[in-house]
Design a protein around this motif. Structure first.
Motif, PDB file in Angstrom:
ATOM      1  N   GLY A  66      45.375  49.613  56.728  1.00  0.00           N
ATOM      2  CA  GLY A  66      46.346  50.540  56.164  1.00  0.00           C
ATOM      3  C   GLY A  66      47.066  50.035  54.917  1.00  0.00           C
ATOM      4  O   GLY A  66      47.895  50.745  54.360  1.00  0.00           O
ATOM      5  N   ILE A  67      46.768  48.817  54.490  1.00  0.00           N
ATOM      6  CA  ILE A  67      47.418  48.244  53.312  1.00  0.00           C
ATOM      7  C   ILE A  67      46.498  48.453  52.110  1.00  0.00           C
ATOM      8  O   ILE A  67      45.335  48.062  52.157  1.00  0.00           O
ATOM      9  CB  ILE A  67      47.692  46.741  53.521  1.00  0.00           C
ATOM     10  CG1 ILE A  67      48.572  46.521  54.745  1.00  0.00           C
ATOM     11  CG2 ILE A  67      48.351  46.138  52.277  1.00  0.00           C
ATOM     12  CD1 ILE A  67      48.685  45.073  55.170  1.00  0.00           C
ATOM     13  N   PRO A  68      47.016  49.054  51.037  1.00  0.00           N
ATOM     14  CA  PRO A  68      46.176  49.278  49.851  1.00  0.00           C
ATOM     15  C   PRO A  68      45.648  47.961  49.272  1.00  0.00           C
ATOM     16  O   PRO A  68      46.280  46.901  49.379  1.00  0.00           O
ATOM     17  CB  PRO A  68      47.120  49.953  48.857  1.00  0.00           C
ATOM     18  CG  PRO A  68      48.210  50.533  49.691  1.00  0.00           C
ATOM     19  CD  PRO A  68      48.348  49.618  50.868  1.00  0.00           C
ATOM     20  N   PHE A  69      44.482  48.047  48.658  1.00  0.00           N
ATOM     21  CA  PHE A  69      43.811  46.881  48.086  1.00  0.00           C
ATOM     22  C   PHE A  69      44.722  46.103  47.147  1.00  0.00           C
ATOM     23  O   PHE A  69      44.728  44.876  47.152  1.00  0.00           O
ATOM     24  CB  PHE A  69      42.545  47.330  47.344  1.00  0.00           C
ATOM     25  CG  PHE A  69      41.770  46.206  46.732  1.00  0.00           C
ATOM     26  CD1 PHE A  69      41.000  45.367  47.514  1.00  0.00           C
ATOM     27  CD2 PHE A  69      41.808  45.978  45.360  1.00  0.00           C
ATOM     28  CE1 PHE A  69      40.271  44.325  46.956  1.00  0.00           C
ATOM     29  CE2 PHE A  69      41.082  44.945  44.792  1.00  0.00           C
ATOM     30  CZ  PHE A  69      40.317  44.119  45.590  1.00  0.00           C
ATOM     31  N   PHE A  70      45.479  46.814  46.319  1.00  0.00           N
ATOM     32  CA  PHE A  70      46.363  46.169  45.352  1.00  0.00           C
ATOM     33  C   PHE A  70      47.262  45.132  46.016  1.00  0.00           C
ATOM     34  O   PHE A  70      47.484  44.040  45.475  1.00  0.00           O
ATOM     35  CB  PHE A  70      47.227  47.233  44.649  1.00  0.00           C
ATOM     36  CG  PHE A  70      48.154  46.687  43.614  1.00  0.00           C
ATOM     37  CD1 PHE A  70      47.684  46.374  42.357  1.00  0.00           C
ATOM     38  CD2 PHE A  70      49.500  46.493  43.898  1.00  0.00           C
ATOM     39  CE1 PHE A  70      48.539  45.879  41.384  1.00  0.00           C
ATOM     40  CE2 PHE A  70      50.356  46.003  42.928  1.00  0.00           C
ATOM     41  CZ  PHE A  70      49.877  45.691  41.663  1.00  0.00           C
ATOM     42  N   TYR A  71      47.791  45.413  47.186  1.00  0.00           N
ATOM     43  CA  TYR A  71      48.719  44.504  47.857  1.00  0.00           C
ATOM     44  C   TYR A  71      48.010  43.402  48.635  1.00  0.00           C
ATOM     45  O   TYR A  71      48.392  42.235  48.569  1.00  0.00           O
ATOM     46  CB  TYR A  71      49.651  45.291  48.786  1.00  0.00           C
ATOM     47  CG  TYR A  71      50.549  46.230  48.034  1.00  0.00           C
ATOM     48  CD1 TYR A  71      51.536  45.742  47.186  1.00  0.00           C
ATOM     49  CD2 TYR A  71      50.404  47.595  48.146  1.00  0.00           C
ATOM     50  CE1 TYR A  71      52.351  46.593  46.468  1.00  0.00           C
ATOM     51  CE2 TYR A  71      51.212  48.459  47.439  1.00  0.00           C
ATOM     52  CZ  TYR A  71      52.190  47.948  46.598  1.00  0.00           C
ATOM     53  OH  TYR A  71      52.982  48.798  45.897  1.00  0.00           O
ATOM     54  N   MET A  81      48.110  39.211  48.270  1.00  0.00           N
ATOM     55  CA  MET A  81      48.502  38.356  49.391  1.00  0.00           C
ATOM     56  C   MET A  81      47.386  37.382  49.767  1.00  0.00           C
ATOM     57  O   MET A  81      47.642  36.240  50.138  1.00  0.00           O
ATOM     58  CB  MET A  81      48.896  39.197  50.607  1.00  0.00           C
ATOM     59  CG  MET A  81      50.181  39.964  50.441  1.00  0.00           C
ATOM     60  SD  MET A  81      51.596  38.857  50.180  1.00  0.00           S
ATOM     61  CE  MET A  81      51.965  39.162  48.481  1.00  0.00           C
ATOM     62  N   LEU A  82      46.142  37.815  49.637  1.00  0.00           N
ATOM     63  CA  LEU A  82      45.012  36.927  49.888  1.00  0.00           C
ATOM     64  C   LEU A  82      45.025  35.766  48.899  1.00  0.00           C
ATOM     65  O   LEU A  82      44.740  34.621  49.264  1.00  0.00           O
ATOM     66  CB  LEU A  82      43.701  37.708  49.800  1.00  0.00           C
ATOM     67  CG  LEU A  82      42.422  36.908  50.002  1.00  0.00           C
ATOM     68  CD1 LEU A  82      42.360  36.367  51.426  1.00  0.00           C
ATOM     69  CD2 LEU A  82      41.209  37.774  49.711  1.00  0.00           C
ATOM     70  N   TRP A  83      45.382  36.045  47.649  1.00  0.00           N
ATOM     71  CA  TRP A  83      45.426  34.990  46.648  1.00  0.00           C
ATOM     72  C   TRP A  83      46.530  33.975  46.917  1.00  0.00           C
ATOM     73  O   TRP A  83      46.451  32.834  46.458  1.00  0.00           O
ATOM     74  CB  TRP A  83      45.543  35.566  45.239  1.00  0.00           C
ATOM     75  CG  TRP A  83      44.188  35.782  44.670  1.00  0.00           C
ATOM     76  CD1 TRP A  83      43.520  36.960  44.556  1.00  0.00           C
ATOM     77  CD2 TRP A  83      43.298  34.770  44.177  1.00  0.00           C
ATOM     78  NE1 TRP A  83      42.278  36.747  44.025  1.00  0.00           N
ATOM     79  CE2 TRP A  83      42.113  35.411  43.775  1.00  0.00           C
ATOM     80  CE3 TRP A  83      43.391  33.391  44.038  1.00  0.00           C
ATOM     81  CZ2 TRP A  83      41.033  34.711  43.244  1.00  0.00           C
ATOM     82  CZ3 TRP A  83      42.312  32.708  43.509  1.00  0.00           C
ATOM     83  CH2 TRP A  83      41.156  33.355  43.113  1.00  0.00           C
ATOM     84  N   VAL A  84      47.559  34.344  47.669  1.00  0.00           N
ATOM     85  CA  VAL A  84      48.574  33.361  48.067  1.00  0.00           C
ATOM     86  C   VAL A  84      47.909  32.286  48.922  1.00  0.00           C
ATOM     87  O   VAL A  84      48.109  31.078  48.712  1.00  0.00           O
ATOM     88  CB  VAL A  84      49.740  34.030  48.821  1.00  0.00           C
ATOM     89  CG1 VAL A  84      50.666  32.999  49.436  1.00  0.00           C
ATOM     90  CG2 VAL A  84      50.508  34.962  47.889  1.00  0.00           C
ATOM     91  N   LEU A  85      47.078  32.709  49.875  1.00  0.00           N
ATOM     92  CA  LEU A  85      46.386  31.756  50.743  1.00  0.00           C
ATOM     93  C   LEU A  85      45.319  30.967  49.977  1.00  0.00           C
ATOM     94  O   LEU A  85      45.191  29.752  50.144  1.00  0.00           O
ATOM     95  CB  LEU A  85      45.755  32.489  51.925  1.00  0.00           C
ATOM     96  CG  LEU A  85      46.726  33.243  52.831  1.00  0.00           C
ATOM     97  CD1 LEU A  85      45.962  34.043  53.869  1.00  0.00           C
ATOM     98  CD2 LEU A  85      47.713  32.295  53.464  1.00  0.00           C
ATOM     99  N   VAL A  86      44.564  31.671  49.142  1.00  0.00           N
ATOM    100  CA  VAL A  86      43.518  31.012  48.359  1.00  0.00           C
ATOM    101  C   VAL A  86      44.136  29.997  47.396  1.00  0.00           C
ATOM    102  O   VAL A  86      43.626  28.884  47.243  1.00  0.00           O
ATOM    103  CB  VAL A  86      42.658  32.054  47.605  1.00  0.00           C
ATOM    104  CG1 VAL A  86      41.713  31.395  46.628  1.00  0.00           C
ATOM    105  CG2 VAL A  86      41.895  32.923  48.588  1.00  0.00           C
ATOM    106  N   SER A  87      45.248  30.359  46.776  1.00  0.00           N
ATOM    107  CA  SER A  87      45.930  29.442  45.854  1.00  0.00           C
ATOM    108  C   SER A  87      46.409  28.187  46.568  1.00  0.00           C
ATOM    109  O   SER A  87      46.323  27.082  46.026  1.00  0.00           O
ATOM    110  CB  SER A  87      47.123  30.137  45.192  1.00  0.00           C
ATOM    111  OG  SER A  87      46.704  31.212  44.421  1.00  0.00           O
TER     112      SER A  87
END
Length: 77
Positions: free
Chosen positions: A35-40, A44-50
Protein backbone atom coordinates in the motif's frame (compact mmCIF):
# COMPACT_ATOMS: atom_id res chain seq x y z
CA UNK A 1 47.47 6.67 -4.17
CA UNK A 2 44.51 5.14 -5.99
CA UNK A 3 43.96 1.48 -5.25
CA UNK A 4 41.10 -0.83 -6.27
CA UNK A 5 39.85 -0.81 -2.68
CA UNK A 6 39.65 2.98 -2.68
CA UNK A 7 37.76 2.96 -5.97
CA UNK A 8 35.21 0.56 -4.46
CA UNK A 9 34.99 2.77 -1.37
CA UNK A 10 34.25 5.76 -3.56
CA UNK A 11 31.58 3.87 -5.47
CA UNK A 12 29.96 2.67 -2.25
CA UNK A 13 29.78 6.18 -0.88
CA UNK A 14 28.62 7.88 -4.08
CA UNK A 15 25.95 5.35 -5.16
CA UNK A 16 23.28 6.59 -2.69
CA UNK A 17 23.79 10.19 -3.80
CA UNK A 18 23.41 9.31 -7.46
CA UNK A 19 20.35 7.17 -6.77
CA UNK A 20 18.61 9.90 -4.77
CA UNK A 21 19.54 12.76 -7.12
CA UNK A 22 18.19 10.89 -10.16
CA UNK A 23 14.59 11.66 -9.21
CA UNK A 24 13.18 10.73 -12.61
CA UNK A 25 13.98 7.09 -11.92
CA UNK A 26 11.61 6.85 -8.93
CA UNK A 27 9.09 9.70 -9.36
CA UNK A 28 6.05 7.46 -9.75
CA UNK A 29 3.51 5.67 -7.59
CA UNK A 30 3.58 2.15 -9.09
CA UNK A 31 4.52 -0.48 -8.08
CA UNK A 32 3.12 -0.08 -4.60
CA UNK A 33 4.48 -2.23 -1.77
CA UNK A 34 1.96 -3.09 0.98
CA UNK A 35 0.00 0.00 0.00
CA UNK A 36 3.01 2.35 0.05
CA UNK A 37 3.69 4.17 -3.24
CA UNK A 38 6.98 3.40 -4.99
CA UNK A 39 8.24 6.95 -4.45
CA UNK A 40 8.31 6.45 -0.66
CA UNK A 41 9.38 2.84 -0.28
CA UNK A 42 12.23 3.28 -2.79
CA UNK A 43 13.67 6.08 -0.67
CA UNK A 44 13.26 4.09 2.52
CA UNK A 45 14.98 1.12 0.88
CA UNK A 46 17.94 3.36 0.09
CA UNK A 47 18.27 4.18 3.81
CA UNK A 48 19.04 0.50 4.42
CA UNK A 49 21.18 0.13 1.30
CA UNK A 50 23.15 3.26 2.22
CA UNK A 51 23.82 1.87 5.67
CA UNK A 52 25.11 -1.39 4.23
CA UNK A 53 27.29 0.41 1.66
CA UNK A 54 28.75 2.69 4.35
CA UNK A 55 29.64 -0.34 6.48
CA UNK A 56 31.32 -2.00 3.49
CA UNK A 57 33.25 1.20 2.73
CA UNK A 58 34.36 1.49 6.36
CA UNK A 59 35.56 -2.12 6.53
CA UNK A 60 37.46 -1.72 3.24
CA UNK A 61 39.03 1.49 4.54
CA UNK A 62 40.14 -0.24 7.74
CA UNK A 63 41.69 -3.09 5.75
CA UNK A 64 43.42 -0.64 3.41
CA UNK A 65 44.86 1.32 6.34
CA UNK A 66 46.13 -1.85 8.04
CA UNK A 67 47.79 -2.96 4.80
CA UNK A 68 49.43 0.44 4.36
CA UNK A 69 50.67 0.42 7.97
CA UNK A 70 52.07 -3.09 7.54
CA UNK A 71 53.80 -2.07 4.30
CA UNK A 72 55.36 0.95 6.00
CA UNK A 73 56.44 -1.13 8.98
CA UNK A 74 57.96 -3.81 6.74
CA UNK A 75 59.89 -1.26 4.70
CA UNK A 76 61.57 0.22 7.77
CA UNK A 77 63.14 -3.04 8.90
Amino acid sequence: MVTPARVVIGLCLSAPFVAMLWVGSYARTDPAFIGIPFFYWYQMLWVLVSTALTVVAYKLWQRDQRARAAARGGARR
